[in-house]
Design an enzyme around this catalytic site. Structure first.
Site, PDB file in Angstrom:
ATOM      1  N   GLU A 130     -28.090  37.242 -54.280  1.00  0.00           N
ATOM      2  CA  GLU A 130     -29.059  38.201 -54.802  1.00  0.00           C
ATOM      3  C   GLU A 130     -30.416  37.687 -54.171  1.00  0.00           C
ATOM      4  OE1 GLU A 130     -29.414  39.896 -58.200  1.00  0.00           O
ATOM      5  OE2 GLU A 130     -30.703  41.604 -57.533  1.00  0.00           O
ATOM      6  N   GLY A 269     -32.213  33.627 -63.719  1.00  0.00           N
ATOM      7  CA  GLY A 269     -31.434  32.980 -65.463  1.00  0.00           C
ATOM      8  C   GLY A 269     -30.254  32.809 -65.004  1.00  0.00           C
ATOM      9  N   ALA A 270     -29.795  33.811 -64.652  1.00  0.00           N
ATOM     10  CA  ALA A 270     -28.346  33.869 -63.926  1.00  0.00           C
ATOM     11  C   ALA A 270     -28.469  35.350 -63.294  1.00  0.00           C
ATOM     12  CB  ALA A 270     -27.479  34.227 -65.276  1.00  0.00           C
ATOM     13  N   MET A 271     -26.972  35.239 -63.135  1.00  0.00           N
ATOM     14  CA  MET A 271     -26.629  36.688 -61.985  1.00  0.00           C
ATOM     15  C   MET A 271     -25.264  36.420 -61.801  1.00  0.00           C
ATOM     16  SD  MET A 271     -27.567  37.639 -59.029  1.00  0.00           S
ATOM     17  CE  MET A 271     -26.271  38.769 -58.479  1.00  0.00           C
ATOM     18  N   GLU A 272     -25.384  37.743 -61.741  1.00  0.00           N
ATOM     19  CA  GLU A 272     -23.874  38.389 -61.780  1.00  0.00           C
ATOM     20  C   GLU A 272     -22.914  39.099 -60.617  1.00  0.00           C
ATOM     21  OE1 GLU A 272     -27.417  40.511 -61.194  1.00  0.00           O
ATOM     22  OE2 GLU A 272     -27.320  42.106 -60.741  1.00  0.00           O
ATOM     23  N   ASN A 273     -23.129  37.681 -59.733  1.00  0.00           N
ATOM     24  CA  ASN A 273     -21.765  38.182 -59.161  1.00  0.00           C
ATOM     25  C   ASN A 273     -20.282  39.026 -59.713  1.00  0.00           C
ATOM     26  OD1 ASN A 273     -23.692  36.054 -57.575  1.00  0.00           O
ATOM     27  ND2 ASN A 273     -22.603  34.538 -58.866  1.00  0.00           N
ATOM     28  N   HIS A 305     -26.243  40.317 -70.658  1.00  0.00           N
ATOM     29  CA  HIS A 305     -26.787  40.712 -69.627  1.00  0.00           C
ATOM     30  C   HIS A 305     -25.873  40.844 -68.335  1.00  0.00           C
ATOM     31  CE1 HIS A 305     -30.849  42.043 -67.314  1.00  0.00           C
ATOM     32  NE2 HIS A 305     -30.547  41.559 -66.632  1.00  0.00           N
ATOM     33  N   GLU A 306     -25.603  40.225 -68.373  1.00  0.00           N
ATOM     34  CA  GLU A 306     -25.135  39.293 -66.772  1.00  0.00           C
ATOM     35  C   GLU A 306     -23.771  40.218 -67.038  1.00  0.00           C
ATOM     36  OE1 GLU A 306     -26.610  38.846 -64.503  1.00  0.00           O
ATOM     37  OE2 GLU A 306     -28.546  37.789 -65.336  1.00  0.00           O
ATOM     38  N   GLU A 328     -31.657  46.541 -63.124  1.00  0.00           N
ATOM     39  CA  GLU A 328     -32.523  45.203 -63.908  1.00  0.00           C
ATOM     40  C   GLU A 328     -32.257  46.851 -65.571  1.00  0.00           C
ATOM     41  OE1 GLU A 328     -31.641  42.961 -64.385  1.00  0.00           O
ATOM     42  OE2 GLU A 328     -30.909  42.037 -62.156  1.00  0.00           O
TER      43      GLU A 328
HETATM   44  N1  PHE Z   1     -29.888  40.104 -60.979  1.00  0.00           N
HETATM   45  C1  PHE Z   1     -30.052  38.843 -61.578  1.00  0.00           C
HETATM   46  C2  PHE Z   1     -30.006  39.265 -63.601  1.00  0.00           C
HETATM   47  O1  PHE Z   1     -29.192  39.511 -63.950  1.00  0.00           O
HETATM   48  C3  PHE Z   1     -31.826  38.236 -61.158  1.00  0.00           C
HETATM   49  C4  PHE Z   1     -31.847  37.157 -59.908  1.00  0.00           C
HETATM   50  C5  PHE Z   1     -32.256  38.189 -59.373  1.00  0.00           C
HETATM   51  C6  PHE Z   1     -31.037  36.159 -59.757  1.00  0.00           C
HETATM   52  C7  PHE Z   1     -32.099  37.306 -57.983  1.00  0.00           C
HETATM   53  C8  PHE Z   1     -30.699  35.534 -58.632  1.00  0.00           C
HETATM   54  C9  PHE Z   1     -31.589  35.778 -57.556  1.00  0.00           C
HETATM   55  O2  PHE Z   1     -31.216  39.487 -64.325  1.00  0.00           O
HETATM   56 ZN    ZN Z   2     -29.748  41.274 -64.355  1.00  0.00          ZN
END
Ligand code: PHE
Ligand code: ZN
Length: 871
Positions: A130, A269-273, A305-306, A328
């Site tokens: 992302e 912070g983190a990523m929801e893959n 959140h994720e 978001e």
């Molecule tokens: N989508 C992630 C979140 O939970 C944030 C994010 C955006 C992480 C872009 C990495 C790159 O909010």
């Molecule tokens: Zn998010």
């Protein structure tokens, strides 16, 4: 954005067209080899039946920094004159209606310091896609409205990378000499920004969760071996979040495995893959000895959140990046609700509002202001902003209150059901709210398209024996939006009598009411027997600036007696600000100001035991940056002097209270529940005031706490007090801390941050020294944020040093960083957004420094600097 750089492409919401081609299936083969990685992808493509306008037969795919090795359609090599790869796009001429496209590309994760696409972090491989990172892995229509099923094979050396992960479920594996491979299949079609891959040698904490319908889900949290003991809190948070989403939103998890991987190098912070979250270590690792209480709460909320994104973001995703707040804003609202349910709801709300008004409001009032659904952008990375996240959450919260919890739940059920597996828009979300409630939310939707913070001016008086209250709303102009329309603003209010009791507001005897303002000006009348203190925007019912001329007694009444936590806090802020404002302007004395606050603050302290965390919030002065924002032209030097004087005066006026709080709140055993955390928070605050007052006990208590801390919250607070007040033993404590924690990266981040926050220009030489310290590393975003971010965002009296030295350091850091990681450089540059407010001398210095940086800036950094410099 209204001021694009001339040579950079601008993307506009108005230009949206559906994709010309759809991808039904992606087969990826990622062969990780030292120095270069081979990516073979086979895409099953077909023309989009929904896209009648686009008849062109050319296929256009995104691709950045890829070395193309070969290209085949339905197994036949594509002749060199039929395709071109230029300007980050691969165009293939006259392709069939439906076909498979196989490409082989080479990429270099070892050289990837931008941390987008495939990269390395402490010996492992990981990805971040992302928003537009997938195009750095292979050719693809890299846009969120192309949803495909992925089958991914990862290959690597067996010994160094025993663990090979991707989205979904493992379906096959094998060995070839000293290498091995695993194939993963994700049954859910997803946009490529949710793709993830990890290869490494990691430790795993495993647990399982049974969903409400009885399915077993394997939960696996991965980290470097040394961090295995720091995963328990994240696991507990994950299980709590899974249960909560079932109970609150009726959302169940959908795969058999849920994985989280902790990585040290991460931009956000983190990523929801899908099924494979990747986390910044700072948002997943937690242990009382290395993590502060605030850190524990951050882990809980980010893990949730994720997880919540699995529905709000993954199952139902965004049509385009203008709709980013669809996932978001909604997901932040959900994680805020979750944290409120898990902890003290009143305290959570105040913390969220505090963050919004002190960080998002300034963004919305400065050169970076943009709507929650922007109309255009240059680099989407620059739009992961507080406006999209925090203001977006407030807009969802207003809809929640407009509908009430039951209808809101029915509306979200409808949303998830209707749009499951689709890529949709903010309008689609609001349409569900309208359909369930029968309300027309056309005007409400201006919250999405109109930037800026509305100012709500309230006046009141008596007319013919009735209490009359008048509201006038006005949203100041923002870049590119001169004219503003009236918004729908829900104002939750109560009217307090002199004893602080809410008066009945209508015939039914309701003592609280929500008034929906939808015009520029509105007036209401109430029966009231005597003097009234209006308690407005209760619960912070709308993200607006409230302008009402409260007098001192009214604010003291609200602070001491109101039943609404937000209104109490807001009253405290107003009291502090009005005292501080006078000091900044050189009026009055800090000691006299403190005396007038004494009675009400003693009342707060007297009740502190009811909720120590809330007391700590009520007793905390607003920050120096927030104070500075109220003064124009801004002279950060005098703001600093006023702030310090006030703190010292409150320290002295309440000295015996601070001393007894600092001594009495001491714990003998470590507890990690909310109440224990609240007590630590209050104790640290008391110790801070005590030190500000110059009381000798502060030094003794801080040293004692530093020597024998029960947890990092105590140790770090003690260190900060010793260092910031330059107390005896400060340098020794710094050295001792660095020695104790030299191989705990997240703790060393704090060590850098504490020093970067030492007030005053005199700390700049030390900060410059730290930039060259052997433990400093420009490629680790957490470390850069700890040092440069803290200086620029959290230490105004050093950053705005009158000789321009702070700006020089900042500019040099931006230039250096931009070559390594443009996203992080651009994010840091936002710290200069107050430039236009500065007094002319500093403004000129900062402007010069930034102009120098802009000359050679990346697109990311250039966009931000362009807006700040107004070029
Ligand atoms: N989508 C992630 C979140 O939970 C944030 C994010 C955006 C992480 C872009 C990495 C790159 O909010
Ligand atoms: Zn998010």
């Amino acid at each position: 954005m209204d001021s694009p750089q001339a040579d950079v492409k601008t993307t506009r919401l108005a230009d949206y067209t559906p994709p010309a081609f759809l991808v039904d299936h992606v087969q990826l083969d990622v062969d990780l080899r030292d120095g270069q990685t081979w990516v073979t992808s086979t895409l099953q493509l077909r023309r989009n039946p929904d896209n009648s306008q686009q008849s062109a037969s050319d296929l256009v795919l995104d691709g950045e920094c890829l070395t193309l090795e070969s290209l085949a359609i339905d197994g036949e090599p594509v002749a060199a004159d039929r395709y071109r790869y230029e300007k980050d796009q691969l165009t293939i001429e006259s392709v069939p209606q439906a076909f498979s496209l196989t490409s082989v590309v080479l990429i270099e994760p070892e050289k990837n310091t931008a941390l987008e696409g495939l990269y390395r972090s402490n010996g492992m491989y990981c990805t971040q896609c992302e928003a537009e990172g997938f195009r750095r892995i292979t050719f693809f229509p890299d846009r969120p409205d192309v949803l495909a099923r992925f089958t991914t094979t990862v290959r690597a050396d067996k010994k160094r990378y025993p663990l090979l992960l991707s989205n979904g479920n493992p379906v096959n594996q094998g060995e070839e000499g000293d290498r091995h491979w695993v194939t993963w299949e994700d049954p859910f079609p997803k946009p490529c920004y949710l793709f993830a891959l990890v290869a490494g040698d990691l430790a795993c904490l495993e647990d399982s969760y049974t969903t409400s319908s009885g399915r077993q889900v394997s939960l696996r949290l991965y980290a470097e071996h040394r961090d295995l003991d720091k995963l328990d809190h994240a696991m507990l948070s994950l299980k709590n979040a899974m249960r909560w989403d079932e109970e609150t939103y009726g959302r169940e998890y959908d795969l058999d495995i849920y994985m989280i991987v902790a990585v040290s190098h991460f931009n956000m912070g983190a990523m929801e893959n899908k099924g494979l979250n990747i986390f910044n270590t700072a948002c997943v690792l937690a242990h009382p000895s290395t993590t502060t209480d605030a850190g524990f709460q951050r882990v809980e909320s980010v893990v949730a959140h994720e997880y919540f994104h699995n529905w709000s973001g993954n199952r139902v995703t965004c049509r385009d990046w203008f709709q980013l707040s669809l996932k978001e804003g909604f997901t932040v609202f959900r994680d805020q609700q979750f944290s409120a349910d898990m902890n003290s709801a009143a305290v959570q709300r105040v913390e969220n509002v505090d963050f919004l008004v002190n960080h998002q409001f300034p963004e919305d009032q400065g050169p970076m202001a943009h709507p929650v659904r922007p109309a255009e952008y240059q680099k989407i990375d620059n739009f992961y902003t507080l406006t999209i996240y925090e203001k977006g959450a407030e807009i969802v919260r207003m809809q929640y209150h407009l509908l009430g919890s039951e209808d809101f739940r029915r509306a979200t059920d409808l949303y998830f059901e209707r749009f499951d597996g689709q890529a949709v828009t903010c309008d689609d979300f609001v349409a569900c709210m309208e359909e369930i409630s029968g309300r027309d939310l056309t005007q409400f939707k201006r919250w999405y398209s109109q930037a800026g913070t509305p100012v709500l001016t309230v006046t009141d008086g008596w007319k013919e024996g009735e209490y009359q209250i008048s509201f006038r709303q006005h949203t100041p102009p923002t870049p590119g939006q001169a004219e503003k329309q009236p918004l729908m603003i829900p104002v939750r209010l109560a009217l307090l009598d002199e004893a602080g009791e809410p008066l009945p507001l209508d015939a039914e005897g309701n003592r609280e009411k929500v008034i929906i303002l939808d015009r520029e000006a509105q007036t209401l009348s109430f029966d009231a027997p005597g003097p009234v203190t209006p308690s407005l925007l209760r619960g912070f019912s709308a993200p607006v600036v409230l302008d009402y001329a409260y007098d001192h007694d009214q604010l003291c009444r609200l602070l001491a007696l109101d039943s609404d936590g937000y209104c109490r806090w807001s009253a405290a802020q107003r009291l502090y600000f009005s005292a501080l404002d006078r000091l900044v302007k050189g009026e009055g004395s800090a000691a006299a100001e403190a005396q007038t606050l004494l009675p009400v603050l003693e009342q707060v302290i007297g009740r502190a035991d009811e909720d120590p965390a809330q007391a700590a919030l009520l007793l905390s002065l607003p920050g120096e940056v927030a104070l500075g924002d109220r003064h124009s032209p801004l002279d950060p030097g005098s703001v600093h002097v006023a702030h310090q004087a006030m703190k010292k005066a409150l320290g002295k006026a309440l000295q015996t209270h601070w001393l007894s709080l600092a001594e009495n709140l001491i714990a003998t055993e470590l507890e990690m529940d909310g109440r224990a955390m609240g007590r630590r928070q209050l104790r640290n605050l008391a110790l801070d005031y005590l030190a500000a007052s110059g009381h000798p006990e502060a030094q003794r208590l801080a040293v004692e706490l530093f020597e024998l801390p029960l947890c990092m919250t105590e140790e770090l607070a003690a260190l900060r007090i010793l260092v910031h007040y330059n107390l005896a033993g400060a340098n020794q404590a710094l050295a001792q801390f660095a020695e104790r924690w030299s191989d705990e990266a997240l703790v060393m981040d704090q060590w850098f941050a504490v020093q970067a926050a030492v007030p005053g220009p005199a700390s700049l030489p030390r900060i410059e020294e730290l930039m060259a310290h052997s433990a400093f590393d420009w490629t680790v975003p957490n470390r850069v944020r700890a040092l440069v971010g803290t200086l620029a965002n959290g230490n105004p009296s050093a950053f705005h040093s009158p000789d321009g030295e702070g700006y020089r350091l900042f500019a040099a850091a931006l230039t250096r960083l931009d070559r390594i990681n443009p996203q992080i450089a651009a994010r840091l540059a936002n710290a200069a957004a107050r430039m236009a407010k500065l007094e002319p001398g500093r403004r000129g210095q900062l402007q010069n420094a930034l102009q120098g940086v802009k000359k050679q800036a990346s697109d990311n950094l250039g966009e931000v600097l362009g807006r700040i410099l107004g070029a």
